[in-house]
Design a protein around this motif. Structure first.
Motif, PDB file in Angstrom:
ATOM      1  N   SER A  55     -15.511  -1.023 -39.270  1.00  0.00           N
ATOM      2  CA  SER A  55     -15.267  -0.483 -40.598  1.00  0.00           C
ATOM      3  C   SER A  55     -15.564  -1.514 -41.688  1.00  0.00           C
ATOM      4  O   SER A  55     -16.146  -1.184 -42.724  1.00  0.00           O
ATOM      5  CB  SER A  55     -13.813  -0.015 -40.707  1.00  0.00           C
ATOM      6  OG  SER A  55     -13.560   0.572 -41.965  1.00  0.00           O
ATOM      7  N   ALA A  56     -15.187  -2.775 -41.451  1.00  0.00           N
ATOM      8  CA  ALA A  56     -15.412  -3.828 -42.445  1.00  0.00           C
ATOM      9  C   ALA A  56     -16.891  -4.178 -42.560  1.00  0.00           C
ATOM     10  O   ALA A  56     -17.438  -4.276 -43.667  1.00  0.00           O
ATOM     11  CB  ALA A  56     -14.603  -5.073 -42.085  1.00  0.00           C
ATOM     12  N   THR A  57     -17.559  -4.352 -41.436  1.00  0.00           N
ATOM     13  CA  THR A  57     -18.977  -4.712 -41.445  1.00  0.00           C
ATOM     14  C   THR A  57     -19.829  -3.586 -42.013  1.00  0.00           C
ATOM     15  O   THR A  57     -20.835  -3.835 -42.689  1.00  0.00           O
ATOM     16  CB  THR A  57     -19.456  -5.069 -40.024  1.00  0.00           C
ATOM     17  OG1 THR A  57     -18.619  -6.101 -39.487  1.00  0.00           O
ATOM     18  CG2 THR A  57     -20.897  -5.553 -40.029  1.00  0.00           C
ATOM     19  N   GLY A  87     -21.826  -5.855 -46.803  1.00  0.00           N
ATOM     20  CA  GLY A  87     -22.256  -5.278 -48.075  1.00  0.00           C
ATOM     21  C   GLY A  87     -23.593  -5.811 -48.539  1.00  0.00           C
ATOM     22  O   GLY A  87     -24.483  -5.044 -48.924  1.00  0.00           O
ATOM     23  N   LEU A  88     -23.755  -7.125 -48.505  1.00  0.00           N
ATOM     24  CA  LEU A  88     -25.014  -7.727 -48.954  1.00  0.00           C
ATOM     25  C   LEU A  88     -26.082  -7.674 -47.871  1.00  0.00           C
ATOM     26  O   LEU A  88     -27.273  -7.774 -48.173  1.00  0.00           O
ATOM     27  CB  LEU A  88     -24.784  -9.179 -49.373  1.00  0.00           C
ATOM     28  CG  LEU A  88     -23.803  -9.402 -50.529  1.00  0.00           C
ATOM     29  CD1 LEU A  88     -23.750 -10.891 -50.891  1.00  0.00           C
ATOM     30  CD2 LEU A  88     -24.202  -8.580 -51.745  1.00  0.00           C
ATOM     31  N   GLY A  89     -25.662  -7.542 -46.618  1.00  0.00           N
ATOM     32  CA  GLY A  89     -26.619  -7.540 -45.509  1.00  0.00           C
ATOM     33  C   GLY A  89     -26.710  -8.926 -44.895  1.00  0.00           C
ATOM     34  O   GLY A  89     -26.832  -9.924 -45.616  1.00  0.00           O
ATOM     35  N   PHE A  90     -26.617  -8.987 -43.582  1.00  0.00           N
ATOM     36  CA  PHE A  90     -26.618 -10.294 -42.930  1.00  0.00           C
ATOM     37  C   PHE A  90     -27.939 -11.029 -43.129  1.00  0.00           C
ATOM     38  O   PHE A  90     -27.979 -12.257 -43.168  1.00  0.00           O
ATOM     39  CB  PHE A  90     -26.295 -10.146 -41.433  1.00  0.00           C
ATOM     40  CG  PHE A  90     -27.441  -9.633 -40.600  1.00  0.00           C
ATOM     41  CD1 PHE A  90     -28.306 -10.494 -39.959  1.00  0.00           C
ATOM     42  CD2 PHE A  90     -27.643  -8.264 -40.450  1.00  0.00           C
ATOM     43  CE1 PHE A  90     -29.347 -10.014 -39.194  1.00  0.00           C
ATOM     44  CE2 PHE A  90     -28.681  -7.783 -39.694  1.00  0.00           C
ATOM     45  CZ  PHE A  90     -29.540  -8.666 -39.056  1.00  0.00           C
ATOM     46  N   MET A  91     -29.035 -10.275 -43.301  1.00  0.00           N
ATOM     47  CA  MET A  91     -30.330 -10.946 -43.526  1.00  0.00           C
ATOM     48  C   MET A  91     -30.369 -11.591 -44.900  1.00  0.00           C
ATOM     49  O   MET A  91     -30.968 -12.652 -45.084  1.00  0.00           O
ATOM     50  CB  MET A  91     -31.477  -9.947 -43.369  1.00  0.00           C
ATOM     51  CG  MET A  91     -31.950  -9.757 -41.945  1.00  0.00           C
ATOM     52  SD  MET A  91     -32.403 -11.291 -41.109  1.00  0.00           S
ATOM     53  CE  MET A  91     -33.735 -11.893 -42.142  1.00  0.00           C
ATOM     54  N   SER A  92     -29.734 -10.971 -45.889  1.00  0.00           N
ATOM     55  CA  SER A  92     -29.671 -11.568 -47.222  1.00  0.00           C
ATOM     56  C   SER A  92     -28.894 -12.875 -47.174  1.00  0.00           C
ATOM     57  O   SER A  92     -29.284 -13.882 -47.778  1.00  0.00           O
ATOM     58  CB  SER A  92     -29.000 -10.608 -48.214  1.00  0.00           C
ATOM     59  OG  SER A  92     -29.764  -9.437 -48.369  1.00  0.00           O
TER      60      SER A  92
END
Length: 447
Positions: A55-57, A87-92
């Motif tokens: 839910s958090a991810t 929210g921002l994306g792990f790649m960002s």
């Protein structure tokens, strides 16, 4: 064999994104399972830790245990970190670290970023990532400061700052997690204009998408808004206003919700309940007391969701706009879908239709499955499924009563909603070579 498995896993950007999110969920669930993560000092059941991590991810906000009551400060910080990364994306985030280390961003990484940020090309993608992080941190800091000022009136300074930061990050990322305790969300602040307006501003800005924020920033340089930004701003404003009017009309005389409130507070809560289903998961009214018509209307808003490239989910405002444009074009006998004097490519309309049908298929399938495994009303189950798919986090109280199988289904819906049906489809289905011919045209009767 290992090389073949690894090459399949990283063969496409959508697949890499899916693996990356799954890895973050796995790591987060392990940390939340530890005794130090709970306020009681006991281990959290792994399925509950996994549900919370998902839910958090996936910046959803559905919880089986209350975040403020069950988790310790360590557990809450783990949740907050996953919200920010999700929210921002792990790649960002990975790209930001690479920039700090002055490492060159490869073509493969740029393609993954293109998929993660829902861009049509890789041109200027690294510059956009810099802006994404800068905008996010700046807006979250401003929101945290404003919320802290309000919380200082009834909390100690340390707690007020902590609450301000946590809720600003949660609301901007459209996650819906809160620390108020008792699964109450912001119902205790229903008549507080400061908290409501700041929260709504964070939710709306987070749901517009970073491309739109970048366009708005560039207006000072004399540039015009792109078609994408015009459509997003128009649809977002229209949905918020229309949603507030409908909620206000349906709940105005409801003794369990708006009935006892004064007119000003009714308007405030109507707008909050219109903004929140845009994937934020914050409520100032008790959702179980809403009329069924209002609950069903909120389901529609949750299904539409936020805008592309944002921290929100759903089928997205631009998809809904493309479908409305196609309907209007057919009714008028036109071949082209036209918006703001621009013609949409037929491919975009097909993509909008495909995405919507895939989303409907996922929602209907999950709802039918849960209708057989969960002993609850159909509307409550549909509400929960759409909330999970839209990464909203609003609930009518079903989440904490879900069976083990029900929790797994909702987790899968949150994961699919965060990645998007098309991205998930691209990740699972191998890409085929482009067809170099067209079949002969045939006709069928429609309608």
């Amino acid at each position: 064999m290992r090389k073949k498995i690894f090459s399949w896993l990283v063969a496409s950007p959508p697949r890499t994104l899916a693996i990356g999110f799954a890895f973050i969920i796995g790591l987060g669930s392990f940390l939340l399972h530890l005794p130090v993560a709970s306020s009681s000092g006991e281990e959290t059941r792994y399925i509950d830790a996994l549900f919370t991590a998902t839910s958090a991810t996936c910046v959803t906000g559905l919880v089986v245990v209350d975040t403020g009551d069950h988790y310790s400060v360590f557990g809450q910080i783990v949740i907050l970190t996953m919200i920010q990364i999700g929210g921002l994306g792990f790649m960002s985030m990975a790209t930001l670290f690479a920039i700090f280390l002055k490492r060159r961003i490869s073509l493969k990484e740029r393609l993954i970023l293109q998929e993660a940020l829902n861009q049509s090309s890789i041109e200027g993608i690294v510059r956009l990532v810099r802006r994404v992080v800068l905008y996010a941190l700046t807006i979250e800091a401003a929101g945290a400061l404003l919320l802290t000022i309000r919380f200082l009136t009834n909390m100690s300074p340390g707690r007020a700052i902590y609450y301000g930061v946590f809720h600003a990050v949660s609301f901007f990322n459209n996650a819906g997690f809160d620390l108020m305790g008792g699964f109450s969300s912001l119902t205790g602040y229903a008549d507080d204009p400061w908290v409501n307006l700041v929260s709504m501003a964070l939710i709306v800005v987070g749901g517009l998408g970073f491309v739109v924020l970048s366009d708005l920033t560039d207006l000072r340089g004399g540039r015009r808004l792109s078609l994408h930004s015009k459509v997003v701003l128009t649809m977002s404003g229209s949905l918020i206003l229309f949603g507030a009017i409908v909620v206000f009309a349906f709940e105005y005389a409801n003794p369990g919700t708006m009935g006892p409130l004064n007119t000003g507070t009714k308007i405030l809560t109507a707008f909050m309940q219109s903004v929140s289903p845009r994937t934020a998961g914050v409520n100032t009214l008790n959702l179980t007391d809403l009329r069924q018509a209002t609950q069903f209307f909120i389901i529609i808003l949750m299904f539409i969701g936020a805008s592309p490239g944002s921290t929100g989910g759903g089928i997205k405002t631009t998809t809904f706009a493309a479908l409305l444009g196609a309907v209007w074009a057919i009714i008028r006998g036109r071949e082209d879908v036209v918006m703001f004097r621009y013609r949409l490519a037929q491919e975009r309309v097909y993509k909008a239709l495909t995405l919507t049908l895939l989303a409907l298929a996922l929602v209907l399938t999950a709802t039918m499955i849960l209708s057989t495994t969960e002993d609850h009303h159909f509307l409550m189950i549909l509400f929960e499924v759409v909330s999970a798919f839209g990464t909203v986090g609003l609930s009518l109280g079903l989440t904490s009563d879900l069976t083990l199988f029900g929790k797994i289904v909702i987790m899968l819906m949150m994961f699919a909603g965060r990645l998007g049906p098309l991205t998930l489809g691209y990740a699972l289905v191998p890409k085929r070579d482009k067809v170099l011919y067209r079949e002969a045209e045939g006709k069928i009767i429609i309608g």
